[in-house]
Design an enzyme around this catalytic site. Structure first.
Site, PDB file in Angstrom:
ATOM      1  N   GLU A 100       0.901  -1.392  -0.044  1.00 30.10           N
ATOM      2  CA  GLU A 100       0.067   0.517   0.080  1.00 30.10           C
ATOM      3  C   GLU A 100       1.291   1.111   0.113  1.00 30.10           C
ATOM      4  OE1 GLU A 100      -3.991  -1.240   1.391  1.00 30.10           O
ATOM      5  OE2 GLU A 100      -2.609  -0.420   3.584  1.00 30.10           O
ATOM      6  N   CYS A 113       3.483   8.628   1.456  1.00 24.33           N
ATOM      7  CA  CYS A 113       4.067   7.413   2.362  1.00 24.33           C
ATOM      8  C   CYS A 113       4.480   5.950   1.331  1.00 24.33           C
ATOM      9  CB  CYS A 113       3.230   7.692   3.703  1.00 24.33           C
ATOM     10  SG  CYS A 113       3.441   6.198   4.573  1.00 24.33           S
ATOM     11  N   CYS A 120       6.992  -6.694   6.590  1.00 23.71           N
ATOM     12  CA  CYS A 120       8.151  -6.664   7.264  1.00 23.71           C
ATOM     13  C   CYS A 120       8.822  -7.763   8.307  1.00 23.71           C
ATOM     14  CB  CYS A 120       7.477  -5.354   8.282  1.00 23.71           C
ATOM     15  SG  CYS A 120       8.800  -4.789   8.890  1.00 23.71           S
ATOM     16  N   CYS A 124       7.689  -5.674  14.884  1.00 25.09           N
ATOM     17  CA  CYS A 124       6.887  -4.443  15.865  1.00 25.09           C
ATOM     18  C   CYS A 124       5.937  -4.570  16.681  1.00 25.09           C
ATOM     19  CB  CYS A 124       7.121  -3.268  15.542  1.00 25.09           C
ATOM     20  SG  CYS A 124       9.229  -2.463  14.902  1.00 25.09           S
ATOM     21  N   CYS A 127       2.497  -2.393  15.630  1.00 23.62           N
ATOM     22  CA  CYS A 127       2.775  -2.235  14.353  1.00 23.62           C
ATOM     23  C   CYS A 127       1.895  -3.500  13.419  1.00 23.62           C
ATOM     24  CB  CYS A 127       3.915  -2.352  12.962  1.00 23.62           C
ATOM     25  SG  CYS A 127       3.703  -1.698  11.927  1.00 23.62           S
ATOM     26  N   CYS A 343      -0.673   5.108  10.142  1.00 28.54           N
ATOM     27  CA  CYS A 343       0.583   5.129  10.488  1.00 28.54           C
ATOM     28  C   CYS A 343       0.439   3.596  10.482  1.00 28.54           C
ATOM     29  CB  CYS A 343       1.666   5.671  11.312  1.00 28.54           C
ATOM     30  SG  CYS A 343       1.726   7.459  11.017  1.00 28.54           S
TER      31      CYS A 343
HETATM   32  N1  SAH Z   1       9.868   1.110   9.044  1.00 28.58           N
HETATM   33  C1  SAH Z   1      10.034   1.511   9.573  1.00 28.58           C
HETATM   34  C2  SAH Z   1       8.656   2.722   8.581  1.00 28.58           C
HETATM   35  C3  SAH Z   1       7.944   1.844   9.070  1.00 28.58           C
HETATM   36  S1  SAH Z   1       6.107   2.834  10.054  1.00 28.58           S
HETATM   37  C4  SAH Z   1      10.493   1.878  11.118  1.00 28.58           C
HETATM   38  O1  SAH Z   1       9.939   1.084  12.205  1.00 28.58           O
HETATM   39  O2  SAH Z   1      10.316   3.072  11.412  1.00 28.58           O
HETATM   40  C5  SAH Z   1       6.613   4.779  10.323  1.00 28.58           C
HETATM   41  C6  SAH Z   1       6.321   4.742  11.675  1.00 28.58           C
HETATM   42  O3  SAH Z   1       4.894   4.427  11.775  1.00 28.58           O
HETATM   43  C7  SAH Z   1       6.947   4.708  12.593  1.00 28.58           C
HETATM   44  O4  SAH Z   1       7.424   4.752  13.467  1.00 28.58           O
HETATM   45  C8  SAH Z   1       6.327   2.924  13.023  1.00 28.58           C
HETATM   46  O5  SAH Z   1       6.764   2.718  14.520  1.00 28.58           O
HETATM   47  C9  SAH Z   1       4.927   3.666  13.086  1.00 28.58           C
HETATM   48  N2  SAH Z   1       4.186   3.399  14.100  1.00 28.58           N
HETATM   49  C10 SAH Z   1       3.665   1.692  13.290  1.00 28.58           C
HETATM   50  N3  SAH Z   1       2.594   0.732  13.937  1.00 28.58           N
HETATM   51  C11 SAH Z   1       1.710   1.980  14.301  1.00 28.58           C
HETATM   52  C12 SAH Z   1       0.599   2.300  14.472  1.00 28.58           C
HETATM   53  N4  SAH Z   1      -0.294   0.988  15.283  1.00 28.58           N
HETATM   54  N5  SAH Z   1       0.252   3.267  15.291  1.00 28.58           N
HETATM   55  C13 SAH Z   1       1.229   4.105  15.211  1.00 28.58           C
HETATM   56  N6  SAH Z   1       2.037   4.151  14.570  1.00 28.58           N
HETATM   57  C14 SAH Z   1       2.469   3.379  14.300  1.00 28.58           C
END
Ligand code: SAH
Length: 372
Positions: A100, A113, A120, A124, A127, A343
Site C-alpha cells: 500500500e 508514504c 516486514c 514491532c 504495528c 501509520c
Molecule cells: N520500519 C520503519 C517504517 C515503518 S512505519 C520504522 O519502523 O520506522 C512508520 C512509523 O509508524 C514508525 O514510526 C512506526 O513505528 C509507526 N507505527 C507503526 N505501527 C503504528 C501504529 N499502529 N500506530 C501508530 N504508529 C505506528
C-alpha cells in the site's frame, strides 16, 4: 536451435536504474552517458512511456529500447479516498502480493508514504504490517513506481512534494533498492525533490544507519517509542540486537554530517505503557545530546492489537513536558483513518514466508484454550 523453445530474454526495466545505473547501461550499449539524463527526463518529467516518442534518441536506439527494455510500474488493484482527502492505493507486486501507498494532502505540501518491502521482517508489536510477516524486498522499480503511479493518478493539480519511507517494511533492510529509488527522487532530471523533503524512517538498523550517513544524504526519522531497553526490546524487538546506546551513537554520527541537521524521533503513544511523565522526563535526558525533533504518534488500532492509544489529555501533557524543555514536539495528526491509511495500519496482501502469521495464530489459539 528451435526458436519456439529458445528462452525469452526478460526485458530490462529502466525504472530499476538511477542516473549512474542508466549511464552505465547506455555506455554498455556503446552510447554516450548523457542518454541517461535524456531518458530520465522523458520518464519522470514528461511522463512519456513510449520509447518511439523519445525524439532526441536515435532511431536505432529507440528500436533497441522497444525490443529489449520496459518501463513497468505496479498495477493498481484498489484505489480509496478518505473523507479528509487522503488517498490510498493497493498495488499489485507479484503473485498474491500487494503493498500500500498513501498520499496525504496538506495546504502547503503533498506527502507520499512509500512502502519498501512486502510485509516486514521485523516484529514491532504495535504495528499491523508486522503481524503479516514478510515476503520479499521491493525492487527499485517497484519503489519508484509508487511515486510514478500516484503522481499519475493525482494528475497535474496535486503534486507530490515530499516522500516518507514510512509505508510497509523496514527500508534499511532493503538498502540498495531504497537508496537507488531515493536518488531518483532527488535527481534534478527526475523528481528533483530536495534532501529535506525525502525522509527515511528506521526502527534502528544501526549498521545500515552508518552506511546511509556515508552514502546518501536524506532526512532521517527514527522510531524510538521507548526510553528503556527492557521496554524497547518488547515494542521494537530489533532493539535486542542494537540497543538504545548504539542507536543513539548512530544518530549522533548522522547529525554530525551537517550542522543544521536534526533527527526526527517517532514515539507512538501507548496507554499505560510508555506515556508517563517519568517517560517524558527520561526522553529529554536520553536525547539531550542529539539535535532532534519529536513526533508523537497517537497509536492507530488494528484487529487483535494488544495496545490502546493514550488519551488526548495524556498526549497533551506528555507534549507539554517535552516542549517546556525546549524540544520541538509535534503530535502527528491521524489522516485517512476511515480507509485504514494511518501509520501502522498498512497491510496490503502478504504471502508470508516468515511463518509469523502462523505463530501468531497459534499463540492466539493457545490463549483462547487457556481461557476456555
Ligand atoms: N520500519 C520503519 C517504517 C515503518 S512505519 C520504522 O519502523 O520506522 C512508520 C512509523 O509508524 C514508525 O514510526 C512506526 O513505528 C509507526 N507505527 C507503526 N505501527 C503504528 C501504529 N499502529 N500506530 C501508530 N504508529 C505506528
Amino acid at each position: 536451435m528451435n526458436s519456439v523453445l529458445a528462452p525469452v530474454k526478460p526485458k530490462v526495466n529502466l525504472l530499476d536504474f538511477d542516473r549512474k545505473g542508466l549511464e552505465a547501461f547506455f555506455v554498455g550499449l556503446g552510447e554516450k552517458p548523457f542518454r541517461a539524463t535524456q531518458v530520465l527526463k522523458w520518464i519522470y518529467q514528461e511522463d512519456v512511456t513510449d520509447f518511439d516518442l523519445m525524439t532526441n534518441l536515435s532511431k536505432s536506439l529507440r528500436a533497441y529500447l522497444n525490443e529489449s527494455c520496459s518501463l513497468a510500474t505496479p498495477a493498481i488493484e484498489v484505489e480509496q479516498k478518505a473523507s479528509d482527502g487522503t488517498r490510498k492505493w493497493a498495488l499489485k507486486m507479484s503473485c498474491g502480493n500487494q503493498v500500500e501507498t498513501v498520499f496525504i494532502p496538506e495546504e502547503s505540501r503533498g506527502t507520499l508514504c512509500v512502502s519498501s518491502q512486502v510485509g516486514c521482517a521485523l516484529a514491532c508489536t504495535f504495528c499491523s504490517t508486522a503481524q503479516q510477516g514478510f515476503n520479499r524486498n521491493l525492487t527499485t522499480a517497484e519503489i519508484i513506481g509508487q511515486l510514478y503511479v500516484a503522481q499519475r493518478q493525482l494528475g497535474k493539480t496535486q503534486r507530490i512534494t515530499n516522500v516518507v519511507m514510512m509505508g510497509m517494511g523496514e527500508p534499511l533492510l532493503n538498502f540498495e533498492n531504497v537508496v537507488t529509488a531515493m536518488r531518483i527522487m532527488m535527481d534534478d532530471f527526475a523528481y528533483g525533490l530536495s534532501k529535506r523533503r525525502v525522509t527515511i524512517s528506521t526502527s534502528g538498523v544501526v549498521p545500515a544507519m552508518y552506511r546511509l550517513t556515508e552514502e546518501c544524504d536524506v532526512s532521517l526519522a527514527v522510531s524510538l517509542h521507548a526510553v528503556r531497553d527492557e521496554l524497547r526490546d518488547v515494542l521494537v524487538p530489533i532493539n535486542k540486537k542494537y540497543p538504545l546506546k548504539e542507536l543513539l551513537a548512530a544518530c549522533q554520527d548522522n547529525v554530525k554530517s551537517s550542522p543544521r541537521r536534526r533527527i526526527t524521533f517517532e514515539y507512538v503513544m501507548l496507554a499505560g505503557i510508555n506515556d508517563s511523565l517519568d517517560d517524558a522526563r527520561a526522553l529529554i535526558k536520553l536525547l539531550k545530546d542529539v539535535p532532534s525533533k519529536m513526533n508523537l504518534i497517537p497509536f492507530n488500532p488494528f484487529p487483535n492489537a494488544a495496545y490502546q492509544c493514550s488519551s488526548a489529555a495524556v498526549i497533551d501533557r506528555f507534549r507539554a513536558v517535552l516542549h517546556n524543555s525546549g524540544m520541538v514536539t509535534t503530535i502527528r495528526r491521524t489522516r485517512g483513518d476511515d480507509i485504514d491509511a494511518a501509520c501502522g495500519q498498512l497491510v496490503g496482501q502478504v504471502q508470508d514466508k516468515s511463518k509469523r502469521t502462523l505463530k501468531l495464530q497459534q499463540a492466539r489459539d493457545a490463549s483462547v484454550s487457556i481461557r476456555a
